[in-house]
Design a protein around this motif. Sequence first.
Motif, PDB file in Angstrom:
ATOM      1  N   VAL A 291      51.244  45.688  39.546  1.00 42.54           N
ATOM      2  CA  VAL A 291      51.871  46.244  40.750  1.00 42.54           C
ATOM      3  C   VAL A 291      51.637  45.382  41.979  1.00 42.54           C
ATOM      4  N   GLY A 292      50.637  44.473  41.951  1.00 45.87           N
ATOM      5  CA  GLY A 292      50.380  43.598  43.086  1.00 45.87           C
ATOM      6  C   GLY A 292      49.187  43.963  43.931  1.00 45.87           C
ATOM      7  N   MET A 293      48.290  44.799  43.423  1.00 49.67           N
ATOM      8  CA  MET A 293      47.103  45.203  44.180  1.00 49.67           C
ATOM      9  C   MET A 293      45.956  44.234  43.910  1.00 49.67           C
ATOM     10  N   VAL A 294      45.274  43.821  44.963  1.00 49.18           N
ATOM     11  CA  VAL A 294      44.170  42.868  44.853  1.00 49.18           C
ATOM     12  C   VAL A 294      42.915  43.579  44.357  1.00 49.18           C
ATOM     13  N   ALA A 295      42.224  42.967  43.398  1.00 53.08           N
ATOM     14  CA  ALA A 295      40.963  43.495  42.896  1.00 53.08           C
ATOM     15  C   ALA A 295      39.811  42.966  43.747  1.00 53.08           C
ATOM     16  N   CYS A 296      38.879  43.859  44.079  1.00 57.82           N
ATOM     17  CA  CYS A 296      37.731  43.526  44.923  1.00 57.82           C
ATOM     18  C   CYS A 296      36.437  43.849  44.182  1.00 57.82           C
ATOM     19  N   CYS A 297      35.426  42.999  44.359  1.00 58.20           N
ATOM     20  CA  CYS A 297      34.137  43.214  43.697  1.00 58.20           C
ATOM     21  C   CYS A 297      32.990  43.466  44.669  1.00 58.20           C
ATOM     22  N   SER A 298      33.266  43.738  45.945  1.00 61.13           N
ATOM     23  CA  SER A 298      32.196  44.203  46.832  1.00 61.13           C
ATOM     24  C   SER A 298      31.685  45.546  46.322  1.00 61.13           C
ATOM     25  N   HIS A 299      30.382  45.773  46.458  1.00 63.64           N
ATOM     26  CA  HIS A 299      29.712  46.987  45.982  1.00 63.64           C
ATOM     27  C   HIS A 299      29.577  47.029  44.454  1.00 63.64           C
ATOM     28  N   THR A 300      30.049  46.006  43.756  1.00 63.49           N
ATOM     29  CA  THR A 300      30.097  46.007  42.300  1.00 63.49           C
ATOM     30  C   THR A 300      28.886  45.280  41.730  1.00 63.49           C
ATOM     31  N   GLY A 301      28.403  45.743  40.561  1.00 62.88           N
ATOM     32  CA  GLY A 301      27.259  45.124  39.915  1.00 62.88           C
ATOM     33  C   GLY A 301      27.543  43.698  39.466  1.00 62.88           C
ATOM     34  N   TYR A 302      26.475  42.936  39.296  1.00 59.32           N
ATOM     35  CA  TYR A 302      26.606  41.513  38.966  1.00 59.32           C
ATOM     36  C   TYR A 302      27.389  41.303  37.672  1.00 59.32           C
ATOM     37  N   ARG A 303      26.978  41.971  36.598  1.00 57.99           N
ATOM     38  CA  ARG A 303      27.625  41.763  35.308  1.00 57.99           C
ATOM     39  C   ARG A 303      29.100  42.159  35.362  1.00 57.99           C
ATOM     40  N   THR A 304      29.384  43.301  35.981  1.00 55.96           N
ATOM     41  CA  THR A 304      30.771  43.746  36.088  1.00 55.96           C
ATOM     42  C   THR A 304      31.594  42.781  36.925  1.00 55.96           C
ATOM     43  N   ALA A 305      31.039  42.325  38.045  1.00 56.04           N
ATOM     44  CA  ALA A 305      31.768  41.387  38.904  1.00 56.04           C
ATOM     45  C   ALA A 305      32.076  40.096  38.155  1.00 56.04           C
ATOM     46  N   MET A 306      31.105  39.588  37.415  1.00 60.13           N
ATOM     47  CA  MET A 306      31.351  38.358  36.659  1.00 60.13           C
ATOM     48  C   MET A 306      32.411  38.581  35.586  1.00 60.13           C
ATOM     49  N   ASP A 307      32.377  39.740  34.940  1.00 59.60           N
ATOM     50  CA  ASP A 307      33.405  40.066  33.943  1.00 59.60           C
ATOM     51  C   ASP A 307      34.791  40.101  34.572  1.00 59.60           C
ATOM     52  N   VAL A 308      34.884  40.718  35.754  1.00 55.00           N
ATOM     53  CA  VAL A 308      36.174  40.806  36.449  1.00 55.00           C
ATOM     54  C   VAL A 308      36.697  39.410  36.767  1.00 55.00           C
ATOM     55  N   LEU A 309      35.825  38.551  37.276  1.00 60.11           N
ATOM     56  CA  LEU A 309      36.231  37.196  37.647  1.00 60.11           C
ATOM     57  C   LEU A 309      36.675  36.398  36.426  1.00 60.11           C
ATOM     58  N   GLU A 310      36.046  36.634  35.298  1.00 60.93           N
ATOM     59  CA  GLU A 310      36.415  35.920  34.077  1.00 60.93           C
ATOM     60  C   GLU A 310      37.689  36.489  33.452  1.00 60.93           C
ATOM     61  N   TYR A 311      37.904  37.795  33.605  1.00 62.38           N
ATOM     62  CA  TYR A 311      39.057  38.442  32.964  1.00 62.38           C
ATOM     63  C   TYR A 311      40.345  38.274  33.756  1.00 62.38           C
ATOM     64  N   SER A 312      40.256  38.350  35.065  1.00 61.73           N
ATOM     65  CA  SER A 312      41.460  38.394  35.897  1.00 61.73           C
ATOM     66  C   SER A 312      42.154  37.036  35.950  1.00 61.73           C
ATOM     67  N   ASP A 313      43.477  37.049  35.795  1.00 64.92           N
ATOM     68  CA  ASP A 313      44.262  35.830  35.950  1.00 64.92           C
ATOM     69  C   ASP A 313      44.857  35.732  37.350  1.00 64.92           C
ATOM     70  N   ARG A 314      44.389  36.594  38.262  1.00 64.78           N
ATOM     71  CA  ARG A 314      44.823  36.571  39.653  1.00 64.78           C
ATOM     72  C   ARG A 314      43.597  36.489  40.550  1.00 64.78           C
ATOM     73  N   PRO A 315      43.746  35.968  41.769  1.00 67.69           N
ATOM     74  CA  PRO A 315      42.599  35.863  42.662  1.00 67.69           C
ATOM     75  C   PRO A 315      41.928  37.208  42.915  1.00 67.69           C
ATOM     76  N   VAL A 316      40.603  37.208  42.848  1.00 66.53           N
ATOM     77  CA  VAL A 316      39.768  38.386  43.099  1.00 66.53           C
ATOM     78  C   VAL A 316      39.005  38.142  44.391  1.00 66.53           C
ATOM     79  N   ILE A 317      38.799  39.178  45.173  1.00 63.77           N
ATOM     80  CA  ILE A 317      38.055  39.024  46.424  1.00 63.77           C
ATOM     81  C   ILE A 317      36.756  39.825  46.390  1.00 63.77           C
TER      82      ILE A 317
END
Length: 309
Positions: A141-167
């Motif tokens: 849909v075009g919504m940006v994923a954010c990892c502030s407030h997110t745990g280290y392991r989850t944030a790293m997983d998000v960054l590795e999984y996402s094919d779009r820029p994460v903030i």
Amino acid sequence: MPLRPHDESFLPRLQMYRDAGVNVVSLNVGFGEQGIEEHVRMLAQFRRWLSMHGNDYILVRAVADIDRAHAEGKLAIVFDIEGANAIADQISMIQLYYELGVRWMSMAYNLHNRVGGGCQQEGDPGLTEFGRLVLDEMGRVGMVACCSHTGYRTAMDVLEYSDRPVIFSHSNAFAVHPHPRNIGDDLIRACARNGGLIGVNGIGIFVSSQGDAAEGLARHIDHIVSLAGIEHVALGLDYVVDHSELDELTSANPAIFPPELGYGKDMQMIEPGSLVRIIEALCRMGYADADLCAVLGGNLMRIARTVWK
């Protein structure tokens, strides 16, 4: 960062951002354990108020609306959600929120949820299968994923999984000031590899334990630039207009805001009017005009142009 549902009293004070030279502001419409109803009610309230004050504000639907607001001398408004509890177990809520003006959502809010782990709770489970589905839908849909407030392991997983820029919309460098809400150098580098950025937070307990706050914020920016480059940093002051609301929130929710981590009454934060002091500090560090333009909005506009639909 509005906190109290259905309270419009702070909204006229948004003009402080225009007075500070800001062109676009992201308003939080819900966070933490709040559910679907609270978020939708807040969105309804804000959208109604903004529609009644169209001479001063523009509700952003596309990047072009930001440029139009600047040209017309108005303040552009987007919405954000902190923590994916806003969708409960219903992924279809993501498209509805996007259509209502939400342009970024963080994965967690200090504590674990269906998507993954929070940064202030032990035993981060990492990005869940539900979390992957959430990211897929946010990308669709075009919504940006954010990892502030997110745990280290989850944030790293998000960054590795996402094919779009994460903030990291409002996070600081742990190496500059060691607080659990701040992020380590490896996350900063991973965010840069993903093409995302880190928005530097102006709340005092995340900036420094001493010294001038604007200088402290500039040090966080400088550290992130040294690791990731100027194109991967921005401002995410996380300013709360009504400080009394924040005092009530932190005292009533010690599990989310542990006093031993510095949360409590009268937390200091950098006001929008202090932007000039941050700019002056960066100039003293040798940053050029083009660098300042990137930090003050250019990098965020790149993310919007890349991810928004």
